[in-house]
Write a protein that holds these residues in place. Sequence first.
Motif, PDB file in Angstrom:
ATOM      1  N   GLU A 297       0.819  -1.217   0.000  1.00 23.91           N
ATOM      2  CA  GLU A 297       0.000   0.000   0.000  1.00 23.91           C
ATOM      3  C   GLU A 297       0.859   1.277   0.000  1.00 23.91           C
ATOM      4  OE1 GLU A 297      -3.776   1.697   2.523  1.00 23.91           O
ATOM      5  OE2 GLU A 297      -3.155  -0.384   2.814  1.00 23.91           O
ATOM      6  N   GLY A 298       0.643   2.117  -1.010  1.00 17.20           N
ATOM      7  CA  GLY A 298       1.341   3.400  -1.084  1.00 17.20           C
ATOM      8  C   GLY A 298       2.772   3.330  -1.566  1.00 17.20           C
ATOM      9  N   ILE A 299       3.205   2.140  -1.979  1.00 15.68           N
ATOM     10  CA  ILE A 299       4.608   1.930  -2.378  1.00 15.68           C
ATOM     11  C   ILE A 299       4.857   2.432  -3.810  1.00 15.68           C
ATOM     12  CG2 ILE A 299       6.246   0.074  -3.021  1.00 15.68           C
ATOM     13  CD1 ILE A 299       6.178   0.592  -0.014  1.00 15.68           C
ATOM     14  N   GLY A 300       6.005   3.063  -4.030  1.00 14.85           N
ATOM     15  CA  GLY A 300       6.358   3.556  -5.361  1.00 14.85           C
ATOM     16  C   GLY A 300       7.321   2.648  -6.105  1.00 14.85           C
ATOM     17  N   ALA A 301       8.161   1.957  -5.344  1.00 16.95           N
ATOM     18  CA  ALA A 301       9.140   1.053  -5.961  1.00 16.95           C
ATOM     19  C   ALA A 301       9.395  -0.120  -5.032  1.00 16.95           C
ATOM     20  CB  ALA A 301      10.458   1.778  -6.237  1.00 16.95           C
ATOM     21  N   VAL A 302       9.749  -1.250  -5.635  1.00 20.49           N
ATOM     22  CA  VAL A 302      10.034  -2.464  -4.863  1.00 20.49           C
ATOM     23  C   VAL A 302      11.463  -2.918  -5.176  1.00 20.49           C
ATOM     24  CG1 VAL A 302       9.436  -4.894  -4.524  1.00 20.49           C
ATOM     25  CG2 VAL A 302       7.621  -3.203  -4.914  1.00 20.49           C
ATOM     26  N   ILE A 303      12.208  -3.233  -4.135  1.00 19.36           N
ATOM     27  CA  ILE A 303      13.453  -3.987  -4.325  1.00 19.36           C
ATOM     28  C   ILE A 303      13.191  -5.359  -3.728  1.00 19.36           C
ATOM     29  CG2 ILE A 303      15.922  -4.161  -3.838  1.00 19.36           C
ATOM     30  CD1 ILE A 303      16.055  -1.155  -3.556  1.00 19.36           C
ATOM     31  N   HIS A 304      13.105  -6.354  -4.608  1.00 20.46           N
ATOM     32  CA  HIS A 304      12.665  -7.691  -4.179  1.00 20.46           C
ATOM     33  C   HIS A 304      13.864  -8.628  -4.033  1.00 20.46           C
ATOM     34  CE1 HIS A 304      10.528 -11.341  -3.663  1.00 20.46           C
ATOM     35  NE2 HIS A 304      10.694 -11.780  -4.892  1.00 20.46           N
ATOM     36  N   LEU A 305      14.267  -8.806  -2.787  1.00 13.99           N
ATOM     37  CA  LEU A 305      15.403  -9.671  -2.458  1.00 13.99           C
ATOM     38  C   LEU A 305      14.969 -10.970  -1.801  1.00 13.99           C
ATOM     39  CD1 LEU A 305      17.583  -6.942  -0.661  1.00 13.99           C
ATOM     40  CD2 LEU A 305      17.593  -7.489  -3.100  1.00 13.99           C
ATOM     41  N   ALA A 306      13.747 -11.024  -1.288  1.00 14.77           N
ATOM     42  CA  ALA A 306      13.319 -12.166  -0.476  1.00 14.77           C
ATOM     43  C   ALA A 306      13.273 -13.460  -1.291  1.00 14.77           C
ATOM     44  CB  ALA A 306      11.949 -11.888   0.127  1.00 14.77           C
ATOM     45  N   GLY A 307      13.451 -14.542  -0.593  1.00 15.45           N
ATOM     46  CA  GLY A 307      13.424 -15.866  -1.217  1.00 15.45           C
ATOM     47  C   GLY A 307      14.435 -16.749  -0.526  1.00 15.45           C
ATOM     48  N   ASP A 308      14.480 -17.992  -0.959  1.00 17.98           N
ATOM     49  CA  ASP A 308      15.489 -18.899  -0.416  1.00 17.98           C
ATOM     50  C   ASP A 308      16.814 -18.571  -1.105  1.00 17.98           C
ATOM     51  OD1 ASP A 308      17.159 -21.063   0.250  1.00 17.98           O
ATOM     52  OD2 ASP A 308      15.438 -22.406   0.445  1.00 17.98           O
ATOM     53  N   PRO A 309      17.815 -18.088  -0.358  1.00 18.51           N
ATOM     54  CA  PRO A 309      19.049 -17.605  -0.990  1.00 18.51           C
ATOM     55  C   PRO A 309      20.118 -18.681  -1.170  1.00 18.51           C
ATOM     56  CG  PRO A 309      19.153 -17.150   1.343  1.00 18.51           C
ATOM     57  CD  PRO A 309      17.841 -17.893   1.101  1.00 18.51           C
ATOM     58  N   ARG A 310      19.820 -19.912  -0.811  1.00 19.90           N
ATOM     59  CA  ARG A 310      20.846 -20.960  -0.827  1.00 19.90           C
ATOM     60  C   ARG A 310      21.055 -21.527  -2.237  1.00 19.90           C
ATOM     61  NH1 ARG A 310      18.309 -25.239   2.900  1.00 19.90           N
ATOM     62  NH2 ARG A 310      16.454 -24.457   1.791  1.00 19.90           N
ATOM     63  N   PRO A 311      22.273 -21.456  -2.758  1.00 17.42           N
ATOM     64  CA  PRO A 311      22.534 -22.068  -4.066  1.00 17.42           C
ATOM     65  C   PRO A 311      22.152 -23.550  -4.091  1.00 17.42           C
ATOM     66  CG  PRO A 311      24.387 -20.701  -3.414  1.00 17.42           C
ATOM     67  CD  PRO A 311      23.467 -20.773  -2.225  1.00 17.42           C
ATOM     68  N   GLU A 312      22.238 -24.211  -2.954  1.00 16.01           N
ATOM     69  CA  GLU A 312      21.936 -25.640  -2.882  1.00 16.01           C
ATOM     70  C   GLU A 312      20.489 -25.901  -2.432  1.00 16.01           C
ATOM     71  OE1 GLU A 312      23.732 -23.869  -0.896  1.00 16.01           O
ATOM     72  OE2 GLU A 312      23.312 -24.387   1.197  1.00 16.01           O
ATOM     73  N   ALA A 313      19.665 -24.866  -2.434  1.00 17.20           N
ATOM     74  CA  ALA A 313      18.277 -25.026  -1.977  1.00 17.20           C
ATOM     75  C   ALA A 313      17.560 -26.085  -2.805  1.00 17.20           C
ATOM     76  CB  ALA A 313      17.531 -23.700  -2.091  1.00 17.20           C
ATOM     77  N   PRO A 314      16.717 -26.896  -2.155  1.00 17.07           N
ATOM     78  CA  PRO A 314      15.984 -27.918  -2.915  1.00 17.07           C
ATOM     79  C   PRO A 314      14.904 -27.282  -3.802  1.00 17.07           C
ATOM     80  CG  PRO A 314      15.267 -27.904  -0.631  1.00 17.07           C
ATOM     81  CD  PRO A 314      16.424 -26.945  -0.719  1.00 17.07           C
ATOM     82  N   TRP A 315      14.548 -28.016  -4.817  1.00 19.69           N
ATOM     83  CA  TRP A 315      13.558 -27.546  -5.790  1.00 19.69           C
ATOM     84  C   TRP A 315      12.260 -27.107  -5.125  1.00 19.69           C
ATOM     85  CZ3 TRP A 315      12.589 -25.551 -10.238  1.00 19.69           C
ATOM     86  CH2 TRP A 315      11.324 -25.673 -10.820  1.00 19.69           C
ATOM     87  N   SER A 316      11.762 -27.905  -4.183  1.00 22.32           N
ATOM     88  CA  SER A 316      10.468 -27.581  -3.572  1.00 22.32           C
ATOM     89  C   SER A 316      10.494 -26.204  -2.923  1.00 22.32           C
ATOM     90  CB  SER A 316      10.087 -28.645  -2.540  1.00 22.32           C
ATOM     91  OG  SER A 316      11.108 -28.744  -1.555  1.00 22.32           O
ATOM     92  N   SER A 317      11.632 -25.848  -2.346  1.00 24.61           N
ATOM     93  CA  SER A 317      11.725 -24.544  -1.686  1.00 24.61           C
ATOM     94  C   SER A 317      11.816 -23.399  -2.685  1.00 24.61           C
ATOM     95  CB  SER A 317      12.939 -24.511  -0.751  1.00 24.61           C
ATOM     96  OG  SER A 317      13.073 -23.212  -0.192  1.00 24.61           O
TER      97      SER A 317
END
Lengths: 253, 253
Positions: free
Chosen positions: B60-80
């Motif tokens: 709400e009311g946001i002008g720009a998004v910097i989207h960094l969230a997520g599983d950051p592990r290079p070895e993260a499993p597919w399901s994640s």
Amino acid sequence: MDDPVLLTGATGRVGTAILDGIGDDYEWRCLARSPPEDDLPGEFVAADITDEDAMNDAMEGIGAVIHLAGDPRPEAPWSSVLENNIDGTKTILQAAVDEGVEKFVFASSNHAVGAFETDERTPEMYRTHDEFRLDGTELPRPGNFYGVSKAAGETLCRYYHDHYDLDVVCLRIGNLTKNHPPIDYERGQAMWLSHRDCAHLAERSLEADYDYEILYGISDNDRKYYSLEPAKEAIGYEPRDNSAQFDGKERVD
Amino acid sequence: MDDPVLLTGATGRVGTAILDGIGDDYEWRCLARSPPEDDLPGEFVAADITDEDAMNDAMEGIGAVIHLAGDPRPEAPWSSVLENNIDGTKTILQAAVDEGVEKFVFASSNHAVGAFETDERTPEMYRTHDEFRLDGTELPRPGNFYGVSKAAGETLCRYYHDHYDLDVVCLRIGNLTKNHPPIDYERGQAMWLSHRDCAHLAERSLEADYDYEILYGISDNDRKYYSLEPAKEAIGYEPRDNSAQFDGKERVD
């Protein structure tokens, strides 16, 4: 290809075209969620591609996969293409490399690049004088979530090709219709794929040597905005039909 | 950018580098799953990016998004990565266009193209004499499922850019470390991104005018296999650091 070929989505439109054309030339294992209304060649497996155990079982002894299964609707909601087309394709790719399958033919789609058809380019790009061409080296520009899912499938195929001994061809299939091209629909005529050219494309994908390819699958239409050169060079595709042959003819359903 | 900036994954490594550098220059809404240990600027929202309602509220009311969230592990499993990185990015993109957000900065990754680092090319491609360069026009070749998920995120961004009034820059972030580049690790030195160059990259992504871009985010290293020219041209990125400046120096943690 001497080992059996697993054909997922065997009862769909593309599967029907393939089996009509080269159904007698291979040993098939046909897979679909529901049993077919008509007889199909070879074995039939009723299973969902998101079922990992069922896919591992279906892959036993398979030499090549033609993967057509998934939600085929251009207007399919995200939740469905995420599960069936993205996750489902990953499941079957993993089963294929676990079994040591040699070749994987992935049914991608024109929708993976549908957003190249901008207001500025259309309808000119659908016409014979226009020289705009996509050749498979361009980054995807999906026209819908279905197209997003097909582009993601191509990337999954790239991953499995790079990390395992699996050769992959991604076919961006055009507008497949039987007997004649779409009527009064320039776009459909530009990306028309006849049934016999579709079967030939599948046959070349099973027989040719390649590493990883993204190829457009259309007939040799006068109208076109996909280059046929990559498919001709990479797998020896020689289409015989052309939507222009039907110009001015009566509809023959 | 006068309206608040939504920073997802604000407590992670990239978020920390951005807030350390330009935390005083914008009105922030920081989002992460768990509250931060240290004070962050602006508002804080504790939410999961897969929670559609929470994302709509956070936008709400946001002008720009910097989207960094997520599983950051290079070895993260597919399901994640399927859930957090692919589906999560779709959720936040949809929330952004529903709110009429102007700019979307997507943290992609070097892992989207990790498989270009073949046995034939390495370690030569990590060395200063080698001229191999990726520039963001190449098709993805992910090195892992995490990289597959980042490539899929780029394609989702392309879809939302083409279909809505949302400008997007995808930043293929290199190896972010504080104070000095990785030691005794040629690959990491070739794709090093310093903290201040990272913050500058985010600042340019919030300030520049662009349509849709895929840009490599590394410092101006002597060793490199990513071209910096696209980022310089598209958003005026002017990196100040270079991993070669640290050659032979004592480690200063």
